[in-house]
Design a protein around this motif. Structure first.
Motif, short mmCIF file in Angstrom:
data_model
loop_
_atom_site.label_atom_id
_atom_site.label_comp_id
_atom_site.label_asym_id
_atom_site.label_seq_id
_atom_site.Cartn_x
_atom_site.Cartn_y
_atom_site.Cartn_z
N MET A 299 7.25 -6.36 -8.25
CA MET A 299 6.67 -5.02 -8.36
C MET A 299 5.34 -5.11 -9.10
SD MET A 299 8.87 -3.00 -6.92
CE MET A 299 8.44 -1.36 -7.53
N PRO A 300 4.47 -4.11 -8.95
CA PRO A 300 3.20 -4.14 -9.66
C PRO A 300 3.38 -4.32 -11.18
CG PRO A 300 3.26 -2.32 -8.10
CD PRO A 300 4.61 -2.94 -8.08
N SER A 301 4.51 -3.91 -11.70
CA SER A 301 4.76 -4.05 -13.14
C SER A 301 4.98 -5.50 -13.55
CB SER A 301 6.01 -3.25 -13.52
OG SER A 301 7.13 -3.80 -12.84
N GLY A 302 5.20 -6.37 -12.56
CA GLY A 302 5.53 -7.77 -12.89
C GLY A 302 7.03 -8.00 -12.85
N LEU B 255 14.38 -1.31 -10.77
CA LEU B 255 15.35 -0.26 -10.44
C LEU B 255 16.13 0.13 -11.70
CD1 LEU B 255 16.18 1.08 -7.75
CD2 LEU B 255 18.03 -0.58 -7.60
N ILE B 256 16.58 -0.88 -12.41
CA ILE B 256 17.37 -0.61 -13.62
C ILE B 256 16.51 0.08 -14.68
CG2 ILE B 256 18.54 -1.79 -15.53
CD1 ILE B 256 19.72 -3.62 -13.34
N LYS B 257 15.29 -0.38 -14.76
CA LYS B 257 14.35 0.24 -15.70
C LYS B 257 14.23 1.75 -15.42
CE LYS B 257 11.01 -0.68 -18.63
NZ LYS B 257 11.44 -1.22 -19.88
N THR C 72 0.82 -1.22 0.00
CA THR C 72 0.00 0.00 0.00
C THR C 72 0.85 1.27 0.00
OG1 THR C 72 -0.14 -0.21 2.42
CG2 THR C 72 -2.01 -1.04 1.14
N THR C 73 2.14 1.10 0.12
CA THR C 73 3.03 2.28 0.08
C THR C 73 3.15 2.75 -1.37
OG1 THR C 73 4.29 1.40 1.92
CG2 THR C 73 5.37 3.09 0.61
N PRO C 74 2.94 4.03 -1.61
CA PRO C 74 3.10 4.49 -3.00
C PRO C 74 4.49 4.08 -3.52
CG PRO C 74 2.28 6.27 -1.61
CD PRO C 74 2.59 5.12 -0.70
N GLU C 75 4.52 3.62 -4.74
CA GLU C 75 5.77 3.11 -5.30
C GLU C 75 6.91 4.12 -5.20
OE1 GLU C 75 5.27 0.14 -8.68
OE2 GLU C 75 6.19 1.88 -9.65
N LYS C 76 6.54 5.40 -5.31
CA LYS C 76 7.59 6.44 -5.27
C LYS C 76 8.30 6.49 -3.92
CE LYS C 76 4.09 10.00 -4.45
NZ LYS C 76 3.39 11.16 -4.96
#
Ligand code: BDP
Length: 715
Positions: free
Chosen positions: A609-612, A619-621, A591-595
């Motif tokens: 991560m939510p992105s899969g 991090l690299i992305k 629930t913590t904002p990704e930022k």
């Protein structure tokens, strides 16, 4: 043969000195419309210096815009700009203007009729309101407002809107990247440089009404007679523009000057000493604003040296200033040399316990986040948590941690993000802005301050785009709920071009720029991973400094298992300093904002991560995304070549090239380091850093700018 310029704007070199008060000639119908509306100026009889400043600005503005300064008329006439208060022109009372709600500094600008004449009325309750209204009208002119229909009213939402200069007495500037200080102390008080007037104009055009002239790491001399004389001279230039001066003072001054043996705030001799200093200052500067104090922070002396609290210290100074109406701005940026507690928590712990213990003329000034002006931080947990202690916001305009002046990062969205965040204190919807403007707790004195980015560089700020940060701060100090995008737009229109295509292109770059910096420096909630001392470039590997919290490794905690600072109950529990709703949200990575993910959590490299993607891949992305964004800015800026004067275009392009190179360096060095601690291979398709980790580590920059007066005992 020399090629002739193709663009009419190329006829002269623009160096950026004019800032957003850049009154370049209008052409065609826009020019005719302004001419029709600015034939004459009518001002109050026996005009004050403030009114004369407004007149001077109208002269300067209109001479530039339409090539003709308006005449000063004795009577209202057709096409005049009329500056009036109800006292100076009782006739305006019949217009039933909503002046009552505009307070001492608000203004109204309206196209209307007076005595049967079409005029532009600038009305206010005070002369400074008229000055602000004048700047508002000139802004309206340059942003293409319909002058026939103009009807604008505005009043500041906070009382004190201040710049804090971290300028030293030898003219160096701590964390300054725009050359020497604008205050030439050496030639003051005799020489009142024209730059002081231009500073006042720029500052007043934003509605800023206070300025701290010297560094928070203050020197004792500033309160001695020769320096008071210099400060008085600056105050005289700024006063007509509605700007009060303040000074940063050093706690131990009476001892270091050799006058007293102690600086114990409860010793009556100490109070008597400061009272005498206050009297001397007010005798010279009757409207002096007050003292800003950094005490018991990063090696600075303070009341705790005598086992007294911050409140004891602040209240003693407050007593010395109170008879003169002065304020004490006491900084909450404190962390102890001995406390091993998470630095994030220390200011809150200290000041929460003192809520309600401060004198009426004390304000506690709190940085936007709990660590230190990072590219991104969650708002400081003190906001909303001390209802009985008026808090000022302290932002940083100078880009200490955001690539100095060479990186393009528009900070408006950063200020907005903090101001619009919901503290959840006393219920949902209590945004930081509402705390700051007094609505949340009924603070009697409200204010917003920011560490300035000005210097004697011809651009003032070290770069053309950094001017936008000064501008945005001022506009948001006036209205903490303003939109950073709208502010950027009006800044572009005044600074670069009103062509919608150009505005759109520049606006897009600006609005994406801060996020790009976050991506290539501190993605996903990482923080304080800059090289130490000067904070230039990456230094995530630094681990050898005396105090743990000076070391980047303290903040990212990366090892072979994972990365991030655990600030939940299993770690430092800093999350619990927020209101329960937020504490709960920040306690769970889901629930913590990704930022803010790695700000609050230590997570395994394989965390999904939510992105899969895994955390390591993500991090690299982000690093790559940051570099790509800057590459894009360069290409997009290049396309504006024919739309912007040669010099400014070239200077911005050169800086963007530096930024791209440094973004790449940030990305490469960070990846090299985190790969070495995580012991992970680079995800497929990742371009490996071109240098070895040791090569990145070996880079050193002993002459990086902005470190101010030596020696610096802290990082
Ligand atoms: C840090 C700066 C340091 C300042 C300090 C402060 O690195 O130069 O003196 O903050 O705000 O960000 O007092």
């Amino acid at each position: 043969m020399l090629a002739l310029p193709l663009n009419p704007a190329w006829g002269f070199e623009e160096e950026g000195y004019d800032l957003w008060l850049r009154y370049r000639p209008l052409e065609g119908p826009p020019r005719e419309k302004v001419e029709a509306r600015a034939k004459a100026i009518v001002v109050p009889k026996n005009p004050s210096l403030t009114i004369l400043a407004a007149v001077a600005e109208l002269h300067r503005g209109l001479s530039g815009l339409v090539g003709r300064a308006p005449v000063l008329a004795g009577e209202v006439e057709e096409g005049a700009v009329v500056l009036a208060t109800p006292a100076s022109m009782p006739a305006i009372k019949s217009l039933k203007l909503p002046l009552a709600g505009l307070g001492a500094e608000g203004y109204l600008v309206r196209a209307t009729k007076l005595d049967g004449h079409k005029v532009t009325l600038i009305a206010a309750n005070s002369d400074v309101g008229l000055l602000y209204g004048t700047f508002a009208w000139l802004r309206a002119v340059r942003t293409g407002a319909n002058l026939e229909k103009l009807d604008e009213q505005s009043a500041p939402k906070v009382h004190l809107r201040m710049l804090n200069h971290w300028d030293n007495l030898d003219r160096t500037v701590e964390r300054g990247y725009a050359g020497e200080s604008i205050w030439d102390w050496w030639t003051l008080p005799e020489v009142k440089d024209q730059r002081y007037v231009d500073y006042a104009r720029a500052t007043a055009s934003l509605g800023i009404n206070g300025t701290v002239l010297n560094n928070v790491n203050a020197r004792i001399e500033i309160v001695t007679a020769p320096w008071i004389a210099k400060v008085k001279a600056v105050a005289e230039v700024l006063r007509p523009y509605g700007i009060k001066v303040y000074l940063a003072v050093r706690w131990s001054t009476p001892v270091e000057l050799g006058d007293l043996k102690t600086a114990d705030p409860l010793d009556p001799k100490v109070l008597a000493w400061w009272k005498e200093r206050a009297e001397a200052i007010y005798a010279a500067i009757p409207d002096f604003g007050g003292f800003l104090v950094k005490a018991n922070s990063e090696g600075q002396p303070g009341p705790q040296d005598y086992e007294r609290s911050h409140a004891d210290g602040a209240n003693m100074l407050a007593k010395a200033l109170a008879p003169h109406g002065g304020l004490v701005l006491w900084r909450a940026f404190v962390y102890s040399a001995h406390d091993t507690e998470d630095r994030h928590k220390q200011a809150y712990t200290e000041f929460k316990a003192l809520d309600g213990k401060f004198a009426k003329n004390v304000i506690v000034q709190v940085k936007n986040g709990a660590i230190d002006f990072q590219p991104r931080e969650p708002f400081h947990p003190l906001f909303g948590a001390v209802p009985k202690t008026p808090l000022f916001m302290e932002f940083q305009i100078t880009k200490e941690y955001l690539g100095f002046a060479t990186h393009l990062a528009y900070l408006g969205p950063m200020y907005e993000e903090v101001l619009q965040d919901d503290t959840h204190q006393g219920g949902k919807g209590t945004t930081v802005a509402k705390v700051i403007d007094g609505r949340a707790h009924g603070y009697k004195i409200t204010g917003v301050a920011a560490v300035a980015n000005t210097g004697s560089h011809r651009t003032w700020c070290g770069s053309h785009f950094d001017q936008a940060n000064w501008y945005a701060f001022g506009r948001m100090a006036w209205d903490p709920e303003a939109s950073s995008e709208a502010i950027a737009r009006e800044w572009i229109e005044q600074t670069f071009s009103t062509d919608p295509r150009v505005v759109k292109a520049i606006l897009a770059i600006m609005m994406e720029s801060r996020e790009a910096v976050v991506d290539y420096m501190t993605p996903l909630g990482l923080h304080h991973v800059m090289a130490t001392g000067h904070h230039y470039g990456p230094g995530p590997w630094v681990s050898n400094l005396k105090r743990p919290e000076w070391n980047p490794v303290y903040y990212h905690q990366a090892d072979k298992n994972g990365i991030g600072f655990d600030r939940t109950a299993s770690g430092s529990n800093a999350a619990s300093q927020y209101a329960p709703a937020l504490a709960k949200r920040f306690s769970d990575p889901k629930t913590t904002p990704e930022k803010y993910l790695l700000w609050f959590h230590h997570l395994p490299w394989d965390y999904k991560m939510p992105s899969g993607r895994t955390l390591w891949e993500e991090l690299i992305k982000r690093y790559d995304r940051g570099v790509d964004a800057v590459t894009g800015f360069r290409a997009r800026w290049d396309k504006l070549k024919d739309d912007i004067d040669v010099r400014r275009h070239r200077e911005v392009a050169t800086f963007l090239a530096i930024q791209e190179r440094e973004a790449q360096w940030w990305r490469d060095a960070s990846i090299a380091y985190f790969a070495s601690v995580s012991k992970r291979p680079l995800p497929k398709g990742t371009i490996p850093p071109p240098l070895s980790l040791d090569e990145y580590k070996s880079l050193s920059f002993p002459y990086a700018p902005g470190r101010g007066l030596p020696p610096r005992p802290y990082y």
